[in-house]
Design a protein around this motif. Structure first.
Motif, PDB file in Angstrom:
ATOM      1  N   UNK A 189     -35.335 -56.975   0.741  1.00  0.00           N
ATOM      2  CA  UNK A 189     -35.327 -57.764  -0.720  1.00  0.00           C
ATOM      3  C   UNK A 189     -36.242 -59.180  -0.455  1.00  0.00           C
ATOM      4  N   UNK A 190     -36.078 -59.744   0.686  1.00  0.00           N
ATOM      5  CA  UNK A 190     -36.596 -61.048   1.224  1.00  0.00           C
ATOM      6  C   UNK A 190     -38.340 -60.659   1.343  1.00  0.00           C
ATOM      7  N   UNK A 191     -38.426 -59.684   1.906  1.00  0.00           N
ATOM      8  CA  UNK A 191     -39.862 -59.402   2.056  1.00  0.00           C
ATOM      9  C   UNK A 191     -40.699 -58.912   0.854  1.00  0.00           C
ATOM     10  N   UNK A 192     -39.869 -58.301  -0.232  1.00  0.00           N
ATOM     11  CA  UNK A 192     -40.384 -57.968  -1.538  1.00  0.00           C
ATOM     12  C   UNK A 192     -40.712 -59.467  -2.323  1.00  0.00           C
ATOM     13  N   UNK A 193     -39.836 -60.244  -2.110  1.00  0.00           N
ATOM     14  CA  UNK A 193     -39.910 -61.588  -2.888  1.00  0.00           C
ATOM     15  C   UNK A 193     -41.057 -62.146  -2.306  1.00  0.00           C
ATOM     16  N   UNK A 194     -41.419 -62.392  -0.845  1.00  0.00           N
ATOM     17  CA  UNK A 194     -42.722 -62.848  -0.415  1.00  0.00           C
ATOM     18  C   UNK A 194     -43.909 -62.090  -1.065  1.00  0.00           C
ATOM     19  N   UNK A 195     -43.854 -60.770  -1.099  1.00  0.00           N
ATOM     20  CA  UNK A 195     -45.090 -59.777  -1.375  1.00  0.00           C
ATOM     21  C   UNK A 195     -45.295 -60.356  -2.925  1.00  0.00           C
ATOM     22  N   UNK A 196     -44.340 -60.717  -3.501  1.00  0.00           N
ATOM     23  CA  UNK A 196     -44.606 -60.895  -4.908  1.00  0.00           C
ATOM     24  C   UNK A 196     -45.400 -62.052  -5.049  1.00  0.00           C
ATOM     25  N   UNK A 197     -45.078 -63.055  -4.365  1.00  0.00           N
ATOM     26  CA  UNK A 197     -46.073 -64.106  -4.327  1.00  0.00           C
ATOM     27  C   UNK A 197     -47.608 -63.893  -3.948  1.00  0.00           C
ATOM     28  N   UNK A 198     -47.657 -62.912  -3.150  1.00  0.00           N
ATOM     29  CA  UNK A 198     -48.923 -62.409  -2.361  1.00  0.00           C
ATOM     30  C   UNK A 198     -49.840 -61.626  -3.762  1.00  0.00           C
ATOM     31  N   UNK A 199     -49.158 -61.256  -4.977  1.00  0.00           N
ATOM     32  CA  UNK A 199     -50.032 -60.403  -5.753  1.00  0.00           C
ATOM     33  C   UNK A 199     -49.505 -59.167  -5.938  1.00  0.00           C
ATOM     34  N   UNK A 200     -49.923 -58.643  -7.128  1.00  0.00           N
ATOM     35  CA  UNK A 200     -49.481 -57.096  -7.704  1.00  0.00           C
ATOM     36  C   UNK A 200     -49.775 -56.243  -6.703  1.00  0.00           C
ATOM     37  N   UNK A 201     -51.266 -56.355  -5.912  1.00  0.00           N
ATOM     38  CA  UNK A 201     -51.485 -55.291  -5.174  1.00  0.00           C
ATOM     39  C   UNK A 201     -50.636 -55.194  -3.603  1.00  0.00           C
ATOM     40  N   UNK A 202     -50.187 -56.487  -3.432  1.00  0.00           N
ATOM     41  CA  UNK A 202     -49.234 -56.595  -2.107  1.00  0.00           C
ATOM     42  C   UNK A 202     -48.133 -55.766  -2.487  1.00  0.00           C
ATOM     43  N   UNK A 203     -47.483 -56.040  -3.692  1.00  0.00           N
ATOM     44  CA  UNK A 203     -46.146 -55.413  -3.966  1.00  0.00           C
ATOM     45  C   UNK A 203     -46.431 -53.859  -4.105  1.00  0.00           C
ATOM     46  N   UNK A 204     -47.574 -53.478  -4.451  1.00  0.00           N
ATOM     47  CA  UNK A 204     -47.873 -51.924  -4.618  1.00  0.00           C
ATOM     48  C   UNK A 204     -47.718 -51.364  -3.209  1.00  0.00           C
ATOM     49  N   UNK A 205     -48.708 -52.251  -2.595  1.00  0.00           N
ATOM     50  CA  UNK A 205     -48.741 -51.558  -1.192  1.00  0.00           C
ATOM     51  C   UNK A 205     -47.662 -51.366  -0.338  1.00  0.00           C
ATOM     52  N   UNK A 206     -46.810 -52.567  -0.459  1.00  0.00           N
ATOM     53  CA  UNK A 206     -45.524 -52.584   0.254  1.00  0.00           C
ATOM     54  C   UNK A 206     -44.550 -51.550  -0.130  1.00  0.00           C
ATOM     55  N   UNK A 207     -44.709 -51.517  -1.331  1.00  0.00           N
ATOM     56  CA  UNK A 207     -43.582 -50.248  -1.953  1.00  0.00           C
ATOM     57  C   UNK A 207     -44.177 -49.021  -1.464  1.00  0.00           C
ATOM     58  N   UNK A 208     -45.152 -48.731  -1.570  1.00  0.00           N
ATOM     59  CA  UNK A 208     -45.843 -47.288  -1.047  1.00  0.00           C
ATOM     60  C   UNK A 208     -45.613 -47.142   0.357  1.00  0.00           C
TER      61      UNK A 208
END
Length: 336
Positions: A129-148
């Motif tokens: 969850x902490x990783x996802x929170x930081x990824x959100x600050x990096x932008x939509x593409x970062x969130x998508x890549x981390x999730x995938x």
């Protein structure tokens, strides 16, 4: 020369400025990791810091730092991207230790042995969850890549858990490593290029390199568990045999049809599963070290290392690329 305490993974720097740049990124990652996992709850804080404080190779942040060298390594999103990758990795370790019932991780009691399975699972969830929170600050593409990437990790873990079923055991094993290990290392190298602002062809080359070098590195660790006379692999030699973990040399040996007495005897022992008897374990380890299966496994590792090197072709021939190539050389050579 080896640097940054990374001699255990074979990275060589030929340029002092590159070394200083990578060291700077990793130092900031280390500080931010500790800040990020902090919690107002004392037990969560202690459990979440447990693996961060235990150290580790920081291989994934390293590849973020090196990937960023093909753009601007000082770009503000490079360090947060590296933190996302390492937190995601650490989250999986908490979960892995529960599934494996591992008593020790990185030389310290595992979180599950210290706090119990439920707490270890929840702390892994907290880190993700902490990783996802930081990824959100990096932008939509970062969130998508981390999730995938995380989805691939989970698919790999499920595949490992249920076994090959009707699939070829070797192909299944290599697929599991690609999903569980290669995927996150690929995204780490990709994040470095992306958030360093490298050209798109460089980013794709880095991702391809990351996936392949990740597979090669995991396979070489598996071979070291057999070939090493010491605890070079980070665990007692032959641990996988004792626990019945079917690594590549074992799968090659079990799938062979060699009719000589030593090969037949080796298959007989390996077919037993976990080898807990000390005499049988020593016999199997000796036979496996000298087997055609071990030679074939070494050739497989070298082929992945060379494939990783070929993925670097679109990148400029500079010090960062030479550092990435040095990992290929190290992995090709470390298991003999």
């Amino acid at each position: 020369m080896a640097a940054l305490g990374l001699d255990t993974i074979g990275l060589e720097f030929v340029d002092a400025r590159l070394e200083a740049s990578v060291a700077g990124v990793l130092a900031r990652v280390e500080a931010e990791l500790r800040d990020t996992v902090a919690s107002a709850d004392p037990m969560v804080d202690e459990a979440a810091r447990h693996l961060v404080d235990a150290g580790g190779k920081r291989f994934r942040p390293l590849l973020v730092a090196l990937g960023a060298q093909f753009g601007d390594p000082a770009a503000p999103q490079v360090v947060p991207a590296a933190v996302v990758m390492e937190l995601t990795h650490l989250a999986t370790l908490y979960h892995d230790d529960v599934m494996d019932e591992a008593p020790v991780r990185r030389g310290a009691p595992s979180a599950n042995s210290r706090w119990g399975n439920s707490v270890a699972i929840l702390v892994g969830d907290y880190l993700f969850a902490r990783a996802a929170d930081i990824a959100a600050d990096l932008g939509t593409e970062a969130v998508r890549l981390q999730s995938r990437t995380f989805a691939r990790l989970v698919h790999g873990q499920i595949a490992e858990t249920v076994g090959p079923r009707d699939a070829d055991p070797v192909a299944h094993y290599l697929d599991v490593i690609a999903e569980k290990t290669g995927s996150l290392i690929a995204t780490s190298a990709r994040f470095g290029g992306m958030f360093g602002g490298a050209p798109a062809p460089y980013v794709e080359a880095l991702a391809g390199y990351g996936e392949t070098i990740g597979i090669a590195f995991q396979l070489s660790d598996d071979l070291l568990d057999i070939a090493s006379e010491s605890e070079q692999s980070g665990k007692t030699p032959g641990t996988d045999l004792r626990e019945g973990v079917p690594t590549l040399p074992v799968l090659y040996a079990l799938g062979a049809d060699d009719g000589d007495a030593t090969s037949v005897r080796l298959r007989e022992i390996l077919a037993l599963g976990p080898i807990t008897d000390d005499a049988l374990h020593a016999e199997a380890l000796g036979l496996l070290r000298e087997s055609p299966a071990m030679k074939r496994a070494r050739e497989t590792v070298r082929s992945y290392a060379e494939e990783a090197r070929s993925r670097l072709a679109p990148l400029p021939d500079n010090a960062p690329r030479q550092a990435l190539e040095s990992l290929c050389d190290f992995i090709a050579d470390r298991t003999g």
